[in-house]
Design a protein around this motif. Structure first.
Motif, PDB file in Angstrom:
ATOM      1  N   PHE A  81      -7.737  44.676 -45.917  1.00 16.37           N
ATOM      2  CA  PHE A  81      -6.843  44.694 -44.752  1.00 16.37           C
ATOM      3  C   PHE A  81      -6.414  46.102 -44.364  1.00 16.37           C
ATOM      4  CE2 PHE A  81      -6.794  40.323 -45.931  1.00 16.37           C
ATOM      5  CZ  PHE A  81      -6.624  39.645 -44.734  1.00 16.37           C
ATOM      6  N   MET A  84      -7.507  47.467 -40.786  1.00 16.89           N
ATOM      7  CA  MET A  84      -6.847  47.264 -39.491  1.00 16.89           C
ATOM      8  C   MET A  84      -5.704  48.248 -39.296  1.00 16.89           C
ATOM      9  SD  MET A  84      -4.818  43.657 -39.745  1.00 16.89           S
ATOM     10  CE  MET A  84      -4.212  43.817 -38.069  1.00 16.89           C
ATOM     11  N   VAL A  85      -5.137  48.724 -40.412  1.00 21.71           N
ATOM     12  CA  VAL A  85      -4.053  49.712 -40.312  1.00 21.71           C
ATOM     13  C   VAL A  85      -4.608  51.034 -39.807  1.00 21.71           C
ATOM     14  CG1 VAL A  85      -2.334  51.004 -41.625  1.00 21.71           C
ATOM     15  CG2 VAL A  85      -2.741  48.601 -42.137  1.00 21.71           C
ATOM     16  N   THR A  88      -5.925  50.815 -36.068  1.00 26.60           N
ATOM     17  CA  THR A  88      -4.928  50.806 -34.988  1.00 26.60           C
ATOM     18  C   THR A  88      -4.146  52.121 -34.925  1.00 26.60           C
ATOM     19  OG1 THR A  88      -3.498  49.578 -36.497  1.00 26.60           O
ATOM     20  CG2 THR A  88      -4.582  48.324 -34.792  1.00 26.60           C
ATOM     21  N   LEU A  89      -3.779  52.665 -36.080  1.00 26.85           N
ATOM     22  CA  LEU A  89      -3.066  53.952 -36.058  1.00 26.85           C
ATOM     23  C   LEU A  89      -3.996  55.063 -35.567  1.00 26.85           C
ATOM     24  CD1 LEU A  89      -0.936  53.825 -39.340  1.00 26.85           C
ATOM     25  CD2 LEU A  89      -0.098  53.744 -36.997  1.00 26.85           C
ATOM     26  N   THR A  92      -4.343  55.139 -31.871  1.00 28.52           N
ATOM     27  CA  THR A  92      -3.118  55.657 -31.255  1.00 28.52           C
ATOM     28  C   THR A  92      -3.302  57.135 -30.878  1.00 28.52           C
ATOM     29  OG1 THR A  92      -1.797  54.126 -32.571  1.00 28.52           O
ATOM     30  CG2 THR A  92      -0.617  55.967 -31.587  1.00 28.52           C
ATOM     31  N   TYR A  95      -4.606  57.647 -27.473  1.00 23.12           N
ATOM     32  CA  TYR A  95      -3.572  57.551 -26.439  1.00 23.12           C
ATOM     33  C   TYR A  95      -2.845  58.886 -26.307  1.00 23.12           C
ATOM     34  CZ  TYR A  95       0.204  55.598 -23.648  1.00 23.12           C
ATOM     35  OH  TYR A  95       1.093  55.343 -22.633  1.00 23.12           O
ATOM     36  N   ILE A 249      -6.555  55.471 -46.100  1.00 25.35           N
ATOM     37  CA  ILE A 249      -5.956  55.199 -44.788  1.00 25.35           C
ATOM     38  C   ILE A 249      -5.849  56.483 -43.967  1.00 25.35           C
ATOM     39  CG2 ILE A 249      -3.884  54.347 -43.603  1.00 25.35           C
ATOM     40  CD1 ILE A 249      -3.494  52.439 -45.977  1.00 25.35           C
ATOM     41  N   PHE A 250      -5.441  57.565 -44.605  1.00 31.21           N
ATOM     42  CA  PHE A 250      -5.294  58.826 -43.864  1.00 31.21           C
ATOM     43  C   PHE A 250      -6.657  59.301 -43.335  1.00 31.21           C
ATOM     44  CE2 PHE A 250      -4.349  63.491 -43.614  1.00 31.21           C
ATOM     45  CZ  PHE A 250      -3.409  63.393 -42.600  1.00 31.21           C
ATOM     46  N   VAL A 253      -7.377  57.194 -40.319  1.00 32.74           N
ATOM     47  CA  VAL A 253      -6.515  57.485 -39.165  1.00 32.74           C
ATOM     48  C   VAL A 253      -6.980  58.753 -38.455  1.00 32.74           C
ATOM     49  CG1 VAL A 253      -4.172  58.158 -38.475  1.00 32.74           C
ATOM     50  CG2 VAL A 253      -4.489  56.294 -40.098  1.00 32.74           C
ATOM     51  N   LEU A 280      -4.739  50.581 -25.171  1.00 29.12           N
ATOM     52  CA  LEU A 280      -3.995  49.340 -25.455  1.00 29.12           C
ATOM     53  C   LEU A 280      -4.956  48.189 -25.719  1.00 29.12           C
ATOM     54  CD1 LEU A 280      -1.212  49.352 -22.683  1.00 29.12           C
ATOM     55  CD2 LEU A 280      -1.092  50.231 -25.000  1.00 29.12           C
ATOM     56  N   MET A 283      -6.770  48.559 -29.028  1.00 30.10           N
ATOM     57  CA  MET A 283      -5.975  48.147 -30.192  1.00 30.10           C
ATOM     58  C   MET A 283      -6.025  46.635 -30.369  1.00 30.10           C
ATOM     59  SD  MET A 283      -2.723  50.677 -29.934  1.00 30.10           S
ATOM     60  CE  MET A 283      -2.285  50.964 -31.633  1.00 30.10           C
ATOM     61  N   CYS A 291      -8.458  41.720 -37.934  1.00 26.89           N
ATOM     62  CA  CYS A 291      -7.452  40.926 -38.656  1.00 26.89           C
ATOM     63  C   CYS A 291      -7.935  39.485 -38.844  1.00 26.89           C
ATOM     64  CB  CYS A 291      -6.146  40.952 -37.863  1.00 26.89           C
ATOM     65  SG  CYS A 291      -4.857  39.936 -38.595  1.00 26.89           S
TER      66      CYS A 291
ATOM     67  N   LEU B  29       1.139  55.094 -45.264  1.00 29.70           N
ATOM     68  CA  LEU B  29       0.596  56.145 -46.133  1.00 29.70           C
ATOM     69  C   LEU B  29       1.399  56.424 -47.399  1.00 29.70           C
ATOM     70  CD1 LEU B  29      -0.335  58.754 -43.362  1.00 29.70           C
ATOM     71  CD2 LEU B  29      -1.916  57.285 -44.612  1.00 29.70           C
ATOM     72  N   TRP B  54       0.333  44.793 -44.199  1.00 32.69           N
ATOM     73  CA  TRP B  54      -0.668  45.563 -43.450  1.00 32.69           C
ATOM     74  C   TRP B  54      -0.791  45.055 -42.016  1.00 32.69           C
ATOM     75  CZ3 TRP B  54      -1.038  49.739 -45.826  1.00 32.69           C
ATOM     76  CH2 TRP B  54      -1.296  49.854 -47.193  1.00 32.69           C
ATOM     77  N   ASN B  57       2.117  46.229 -39.904  1.00 32.88           N
ATOM     78  CA  ASN B  57       2.021  47.656 -39.572  1.00 32.88           C
ATOM     79  C   ASN B  57       1.126  47.861 -38.345  1.00 32.88           C
ATOM     80  OD1 ASN B  57       0.517  50.480 -40.032  1.00 32.88           O
ATOM     81  ND2 ASN B  57       2.557  50.595 -40.906  1.00 32.88           N
ATOM     82  N   ALA B  58       0.005  47.160 -38.341  1.00 32.60           N
ATOM     83  CA  ALA B  58      -0.929  47.293 -37.210  1.00 32.60           C
ATOM     84  C   ALA B  58      -0.313  46.715 -35.934  1.00 32.60           C
ATOM     85  CB  ALA B  58      -2.240  46.578 -37.535  1.00 32.60           C
ATOM     86  N   VAL B  65       2.601  51.503 -28.884  1.00 30.82           N
ATOM     87  CA  VAL B  65       1.773  52.129 -27.840  1.00 30.82           C
ATOM     88  C   VAL B  65       1.949  51.392 -26.516  1.00 30.82           C
ATOM     89  CG1 VAL B  65      -0.591  52.699 -27.150  1.00 30.82           C
ATOM     90  CG2 VAL B  65       0.111  53.017 -29.505  1.00 30.82           C
TER      91      VAL B  65
END
Lengths: 510, 86
Positions: A81, A84-85, A88-89, A92, A95, A249-250, A253, A280, A283, A291, B29, B54, B57-58, B65
């Motif tokens: 999972f 998806m974090v 989406t981040l 961003t 944007y 994750i970093f 991102v 938008l 995302m 998800c 993070l 998780w 968060n998404a 946004v």
């Protein structure tokens, strides 16, 4: 090797694949339009609205391996999972950088991500290094994408075809498809991304929702997952250190805008509003689809066949639910995702070769650039197809793909500084990228997964820290000339005021 | 509502949205945050807490946004375009 009963159902699986390919080619012919310039060929004339941006980004973001490798992660536990974090981040960032990235792109006729870096730092060397890093990093993913198609044909043939036959079929499909990528450029890509995306992501999400409401892979299974599936790596009893998930994750991102095909979607948009609205929708697509797929994977984890072979769990779960018809749908979904991703990679690498590298010695006309891009795409896909054939079952290829991810994020320092800050210089950008990528390659070769003595930081993050330190060090040590400071000031002001008054030094043509 | 969004100075909006996205980044993070739900069998909306963590968060990132887009739109900061495809 895949083994099934029901070999007489080949007509269902291959029939569905055939229908998909015919429809895809029909879309290409229906939307075919001759490119009038290199910008038209490379970024579709900057004319696309939010839905096209969103679907095209999603195609370039989730490859076919989402249905195998990521699916397997969620069959095994909660780790899957995290995708998806970061997705989406990460988007961003698109944007937040839309104003400057798109406006500069339009104003200076930029067609690639390295093009922007070259303009921002007023340095052809920055552009070329970034372009090389991008092309080299994308290459292993195309090779693996072609090899993944072989797995599809193993399932489509119910395990009756040999591995070699499946691989040849995968290579042939990709090569045939690339005829239109080469001839139509971005326009063909975006049109088929819409068609492929509807199947790979929208149909898949709808199908998973239906299956989650059924009995076999019910949503209610999620409330009974075994405790070991709920452990997030990095805790007390984990084999990983505390910084492992952070690194994953970093990396995702900041990596989202580093991948050249993702960034290039900004330049296909008709304006800043289209990029932002497209973000938008992206995302919704990127996060929503992923998800739902991962929830389905977790719900299917109780199926003994899926649990025994999680990499192929997507196909096995659907075959169990609906027999050969459902298997055929699962294959077409993965085929759509795989082709979409490979197309995006091939298109951007050909474009970068022409725009960023083939202009090394002299400027080129639009016609020459288009021809060079086409030639670059042909060389790229043929080389990938040959390597896919030669390196099938070559385990080190996975390592190359890992190195490529740790390498591509080294673009993040000059990219994010370049767009969000007026500080930094070309010396720092070049030295930072080279130091970062060298550290990432060496450390990944020694520690392919994580660096245990650094709390499970990954090699790319260690390289990124060094990259950042070098970039900032050069920024502090070398003050810009008055002319360069004025150029940067005008560059940033031009986005705020909408006025073009950039000093002549900005006109970077090579 | 539109008037309230319009009167908010640009710097205030930057601080509010900046803080919001930084919090989401920290949630994604910073190990103590996500490791605090690791292994929990508590259910939220029918799914175990670590998965919900998780997912939320998404979703929060998407909502953030979306809100930013509305604010920029109301303040006329998104230029209208010609006639794009799609």
């Amino acid at each position: 090797m895949v083994k099934f009963s029901g070999g007489s159902d080949l007509y269902i699986t291959f029939g569905m694949i055939g229908i998909f390919l015919v429809l895809m080619i029909a879309v290409l012919y229906a939307t075919n339009r001759k490119s009038t310039s290199f910008s038209d060929y490379a970024v579709g004339g900057r004319s696309y609205g939010p839905w096209f941006i969103a679907m095209s980004y999603t195609n370039s973001w989730w490859p076919g391996s989402t249905f195998t490798a990521f699916f397997a992660l969620s069959v095994g536990g909660v780790l899957g999972f995290y995708g998806m974090v970061y997705a989406t981040l990460g988007v961003t960032a698109m944007y937040l950088m839309a104003n400057r990235a798109w406006t500069w792109g339009k104003r200076f006729n930029l067609t690639t991500q390295p093009d922007l870096l070259g303009m921002r730092y007023n340095s052809p060397a920055v552009k070329r290094i970034a372009s090389l890093i991008g092309i080299i990093s994308v290459f292993p993913w195309v090779v693996m994408g072609i090899q993944a198609l072989a797995t599809l044909f193993q399932f489509a043939s119910f395990g009756q075809w040999t591995v070699t036959s499946c691989l040849i079929a995968g290579v042939v499909i990709v090569l045939i498809r690339q005829y239109w990528t080469v001839s139509m450029g971005m326009r063909g890509l975006i049109m088929t991304d819409m068609f492929q995306g509807l199947i790979a992501y929208v149909l898949c999400a709808a199908l998973c929702l239906v299956l989650l409401s059924g009995a076999q892979t019910s949503y209610s299974h999620l409330s009974q997952l075994p405790p070991k599936m709920l452990i997030i790596p990095g805790g007390t009893h984990s084999t990983y250190g505390p910084w492992y998930m952070f690194s994953l994750i970093f990396t995702g991102v900041i990596g989202s805008m580093c991948w050249p095909m993702s960034f290039q979607r900004i330049y296909t948009a008709s304006g800043v509003r289209a990029v932002k609205k497209g973000t938008l929708l992206t995302m919704l697509l990127v996060g929503g689809f992923y998800c739902i797929l991962m929830l389905f994977a977790a719900a299917a984890s109780g199926d003994p066949k899926v649990a025994a072979d999680p990499q192929h769990g997507w196909f096995l779960a659907l075959f169990d639910v609906g027999g050969p018809w459902m298997l055929a749908i699962s294959i077409v979904i993965v085929l759509a995702a795989s082709i979409g991703h490979v197309d995006g990679c091939v298109q951007v690498c050909g474009t970068q070769f022409a725009n960023d590298l083939a202009t090394w010695t002299r400027p080129r006309s639009d016609r020459q650039l288009t021809l060079l891009a086409k030639a670059g795409m042909i060389v790229f896909i043929v080389a990938a197809a040959v390597l896919a054939y030669l390196t099938f079952d070559y385990s080190r290829l996975q390592l190359l793909a890992q190195i490529s991810y740790q390498g591509i994020i080294q673009l993040a320092v000059p990219l994010f500084f370049g767009i969000f800050s007026r500080r930094g210089n070309k010396q720092g950008a070049i030295a930072g990228m080279l130091v970062g990528i060298a550290i990432a390659i060496v450390l990944t070769a020694i520690y392919p997964d994580d660096v245990p003595w650094l709390g499970s930081l990954t090699s790319g993050i260690v390289g990124l820290i060094a990259n950042f330190a070098v970039f900032v060090g050069f920024a502090l040590a070398l003050k810009p000339s008055a002319a360069e400071a004025a150029r940067i000031q005008a560059l940033f002001d031009s986005v705020e005021t909408g006025k073009v008054s950039i000093p002549a030094a900005t006109s970077l043509t090579t | 509502m539109k008037d309230a969004i319009k009167v908010a100075p640009r710097s205030t909006r930057r601080i509010v949205f900046g803080a919001y996205f930084l919090l989401l980044l920290a949630m994604a993070l910073f190990p103590p945050f996500y490791l605090s739900v690791s292994g929990s069998a508590a259910l939220v909306a029918g799914i175990p807490l670590p998965i919900f963590y998780w997912v939320s968060n998404a979703v929060l990132a998407g909502l953030g946004v979306w809100a930013l887009y509305i604010v920029e739109s109301v303040n006329g900061e998104l230029p209208e375009e010609g006639n794009p495809n799609g």
